[in-house]
Write a protein that holds these residues in place. Structure first.
Motif, short mmCIF file in Angstrom:
data_model
loop_
_atom_site.label_atom_id
_atom_site.label_comp_id
_atom_site.label_asym_id
_atom_site.label_seq_id
_atom_site.Cartn_x
_atom_site.Cartn_y
_atom_site.Cartn_z
N UNK A 201 50.43 6.47 -78.33
CA UNK A 201 50.37 7.01 -76.98
C UNK A 201 49.09 6.62 -76.26
N UNK A 202 47.97 6.56 -76.98
CA UNK A 202 46.67 6.36 -76.34
C UNK A 202 46.25 4.91 -76.24
N UNK A 203 46.66 4.07 -77.19
CA UNK A 203 46.17 2.69 -77.21
C UNK A 203 46.49 1.91 -75.94
N UNK A 204 47.72 1.95 -75.40
CA UNK A 204 47.99 1.18 -74.18
C UNK A 204 47.07 1.55 -73.02
N UNK A 205 46.77 2.85 -72.86
CA UNK A 205 45.87 3.27 -71.78
C UNK A 205 44.46 2.76 -72.02
N UNK A 206 44.01 2.77 -73.26
CA UNK A 206 42.67 2.27 -73.56
C UNK A 206 42.57 0.77 -73.29
N UNK A 207 43.62 0.04 -73.61
CA UNK A 207 43.62 -1.40 -73.34
C UNK A 207 43.59 -1.67 -71.84
N UNK A 208 44.25 -0.83 -71.05
CA UNK A 208 44.25 -1.00 -69.60
C UNK A 208 42.85 -0.81 -69.03
N UNK A 209 42.06 0.05 -69.65
CA UNK A 209 40.70 0.31 -69.17
C UNK A 209 39.70 -0.73 -69.66
N UNK A 210 40.00 -1.38 -70.76
CA UNK A 210 39.06 -2.32 -71.38
C UNK A 210 39.07 -3.66 -70.65
N UNK A 211 37.87 -4.19 -70.36
CA UNK A 211 37.79 -5.46 -69.62
C UNK A 211 38.40 -6.62 -70.39
N UNK A 212 38.43 -6.54 -71.71
CA UNK A 212 39.05 -7.59 -72.51
C UNK A 212 40.53 -7.33 -72.73
N UNK A 213 41.06 -6.26 -72.15
CA UNK A 213 42.44 -5.89 -72.41
C UNK A 213 43.45 -6.97 -72.06
N UNK A 214 43.17 -7.74 -70.98
CA UNK A 214 44.10 -8.79 -70.57
C UNK A 214 44.14 -9.95 -71.56
N UNK A 215 43.09 -10.06 -72.39
CA UNK A 215 43.04 -11.14 -73.38
C UNK A 215 43.76 -10.76 -74.67
N UNK A 216 44.22 -9.53 -74.74
CA UNK A 216 44.89 -9.04 -75.95
C UNK A 216 46.40 -9.19 -75.80
#
Length: 209
Positions: free
Chosen positions: A112-127
């Motif tokens: 539940x939490x990981x997708x939201x954390x990736x959206x906030x992380x600046x490197x999220x688009x590289x994942x």
């Protein structure tokens, strides 16, 4: 194997594994304690345990969200994540591969939490976007004993305790970011020469005397 006949008690499945645990330190083999943890996801009974009693070399479907969540990632990126977790971080929980994907078992709530954390992380688009399995989902887990079917699910890191440590969303995010940075660094080529000027004159110095 008569040990696995369905008319025997359910505890035979754990006795069989426990008898094989002594002196065995193979990362990809489930121990008796690990099997107990897996079956607890189904309440310690039900279809998964019944199936494993009869056919321990067959996979089973287990629900997510109570005992574990699963983060399903691209295998190459997942391998980078595992490298970071084991070389620089706290390690990992159980890990399996199935249908060309890597499944990292994580703490309940991670899906539940990981997708939201990736959206906030600046490197999220590289994942590469993971598939997160939590409450209401079920996953196919590898068999308790190795199968001859090379195309089926298999353990990379099999469960070996009744209470395995499972990474939470922050730890999985950390591994994703580290893996993305490692992949980015590998793509960068460093040169001691400045980039060529496309408008510069080029001379053939081989003709100089």
């Amino acid at each position: 194997m008569t040990t696995w006949l369905r008319d025997e008690t359910p505890h035979d499945i754990f006795r069989f594994l426990r008898e094989g645990d002594e002196g065995r330190h193979q990362t990809a083999r489930v121990t008796a304690d690990g099997a107990t943890w897996l079956t607890s996801a189904a309440g310690g009974h039900g279809a998964a345990l019944t199936r494993w009693e009869a056919r321990p070399s067959s996979p089973a479907a287990l629900p997510c969200g109570t005992v574990f969540d699963v983060v399903n990632v691209d295998p190459v990126f997942g391998r980078r994540m595992l490298d970071r977790l084991w070389e620089e971080g706290p390690g990992s929980g159980p890990v399996a591969v199935h249908r060309g994907r890597m499944m990292l078992f994580a703490a309940p709530g991670t899906a539940q939490r990981l997708p939201a954390l990736l959206d906030w992380e600046e490197w999220g688009e590289a994942v590469p976007r993971p598939l997160c399995h939590g409450v209401g989902d079920a996953v196919t887990v590898p068999p308790l004993v190795p199968s001859s079917d090379a195309s089926g699910p298999r353990w990379l890191v099999a469960p070996d305790t009744r209470h395995p440590w499972l990474p939470g969303p922050e730890v999985v995010l950390w591994a994703c970011v580290r893996a993305a940075r490692a992949a980015s660094a590998a793509d960068v080529r460093v040169s001691i020469f400045p980039p060529a000027d496309p408008d510069a004159n080029v001379y053939d110095v081989s003709r100089r005397r």
